[in-house]
Design a protein around this motif. Structure first.
Motif, short mmCIF file in Angstrom:
data_model
loop_
_atom_site.label_atom_id
_atom_site.label_comp_id
_atom_site.label_asym_id
_atom_site.label_seq_id
_atom_site.Cartn_x
_atom_site.Cartn_y
_atom_site.Cartn_z
N PHE A 5 33.52 27.41 62.95
CA PHE A 5 34.28 27.57 64.18
C PHE A 5 35.76 27.68 63.85
CE2 PHE A 5 34.44 23.02 63.43
CZ PHE A 5 35.73 22.65 63.81
N ILE A 6 36.51 28.24 64.78
CA ILE A 6 37.98 28.26 64.71
C ILE A 6 38.50 27.39 65.85
CG2 ILE A 6 40.00 29.68 65.25
CD1 ILE A 6 38.96 31.80 63.38
N LEU A 7 39.45 26.53 65.52
CA LEU A 7 40.11 25.70 66.52
C LEU A 7 41.43 26.36 66.89
CD1 LEU A 7 40.08 22.93 68.04
CD2 LEU A 7 41.49 22.06 66.15
N VAL A 18 43.58 23.98 74.40
CA VAL A 18 42.86 23.93 73.14
C VAL A 18 41.46 24.50 73.35
CG1 VAL A 18 41.98 22.45 71.29
CG2 VAL A 18 44.15 21.90 72.41
N ALA A 19 40.98 25.26 72.38
CA ALA A 19 39.63 25.81 72.45
C ALA A 19 39.04 25.88 71.04
CB ALA A 19 39.63 27.19 73.09
N LEU A 34 33.02 27.24 72.39
CA LEU A 34 32.29 25.99 72.20
C LEU A 34 32.81 24.88 73.11
CD1 LEU A 34 32.10 26.07 68.30
CD2 LEU A 34 30.21 26.42 69.90
N PHE A 35 34.11 24.81 73.25
CA PHE A 35 34.73 23.92 74.22
C PHE A 35 36.16 24.35 74.44
CE2 PHE A 35 35.72 21.50 70.25
CZ PHE A 35 37.10 21.39 70.37
N ALA A 187 43.75 29.87 75.51
CA ALA A 187 43.35 29.37 74.20
C ALA A 187 42.03 29.98 73.74
CB ALA A 187 43.24 27.84 74.23
N VAL A 188 41.14 30.27 74.68
CA VAL A 188 39.86 30.91 74.31
C VAL A 188 40.14 32.29 73.74
CG1 VAL A 188 37.67 31.81 75.18
CG2 VAL A 188 38.54 29.61 76.01
N ARG A 189 41.03 33.03 74.37
CA ARG A 189 41.38 34.36 73.86
C ARG A 189 42.07 34.24 72.51
NH1 ARG A 189 39.64 39.00 72.90
NH2 ARG A 189 41.04 40.76 73.17
N LEU A 190 42.90 33.21 72.34
CA LEU A 190 43.54 32.96 71.06
C LEU A 190 42.48 32.77 69.97
CD1 LEU A 190 45.86 32.17 69.14
CD2 LEU A 190 45.82 29.88 70.17
N ALA A 191 41.44 31.99 70.26
CA ALA A 191 40.38 31.76 69.28
C ALA A 191 39.62 33.05 68.97
CB ALA A 191 39.43 30.69 69.79
#
Length: 233
Positions: A5-7, A18-19, A34-35, A187-191
């Motif tokens: 995963f990537i945080l 945060v994602a 994931l979250f 943050a989801v788009r960042l991930a």
């Protein structure tokens, strides 16, 4: 079962976002969320960020050994906010022995549904100014048609073509609609973007992850304030 995963950490908007996203299963697919969580209380972000990351990792049964990289939104944004995100990202990357993927707030504003052509991204910079950039995402990453710069608020009328604006800037547009859409740092788009960067080998060392400050100066000296008060130029 999650393999890697990537945080992703973003604080540029004043809200800590945060994602975590798992590795895409297919080429050109989007990473699965994931979250994700937010910390809206600005004053408590620095104290809450690490404990809440740990809490969500445990709830998702994710281990540091599964982390491929730490993605961070380097700005532009608030001075202290950006330092918080970069500092946390650097610390985790060193502790977990993983690279960082620094991306800008402009990139975090892009949605997956945007057309495959240059898009102007506009964000509130306060002081009657706007952070602006014109970018395009390609297989080679982000292409900067116009690099990050400041615009006076009254220059909005000169913006043409596709644009993504944060809520404050969107509200200032006289005719929002066909060429301008409202967006937000995500943050989801960042991930998701970070996975694209990671798989292409576009990563950085922890200490190469530094805040992006578009505005060189945000405060006046005592002398400058006095000069303005008394009409000096």
């Amino acid at each position: 079962m999650v393999s890697r995963f990537i945080l992703a950490i973003s604080t540029s908007s004043g809200v800590a976002k945060v994602a975590a996203a798992t590795e895409p299963l297919e080429l050109n697919a989007h990473a699965a969320d994931l979250f994700n969580f937010e910390i809206t209380d600005y004053k408590s972000q620095s104290a809450q960020l690490l404990p809440m990351i740990q809490q969500h990792l445990e709830q998702a049964n994710l281990k540091p050994a599964q982390c491929a990289a730490i993605a961070v939104d380097i700005g532009p944004g608030g001075f202290t906010s950006l330092r918080t995100a970069c500092g946390v990202a650097q610390g985790l990357a060193v502790a977990w022995q993983v690279p960082t993927v620094p991306l800008t707030s402009f990139e975090c504003m892009l949605t997956a549904q945007l057309p495959d052509k240059p898009v102007t991204v506009l964000m509130d910079a306060r002081l009657n100014e706007i952070y602006a950039a014109c970018i395009q995402r390609t297989a080679q990453g982000t292409q900067w048609v116009k690099p990050p710069h400041l615009l006076a608020l009254d220059e909005l009328q000169n913006i043409h073509g596709s644009a993504v604006c944060d809520a404050h800037v969107y509200a200032q547009l006289h005719e929002p609609g066909s060429v301008a859409v409202q967006g937000a740092v995500c943050a989801v788009r960042l991930a998701q973007l970070a996975w694209q960067e990671f798989e292409a080998g576009r990563v950085a060392t922890p200490f190469d992850c530094q805040p992006l400050y578009v505005r060189d100066k945000v405060a006046q000296t005592t002398t400058e304030r006095l000069a303005l008060k008394h009409g000096a130029v």
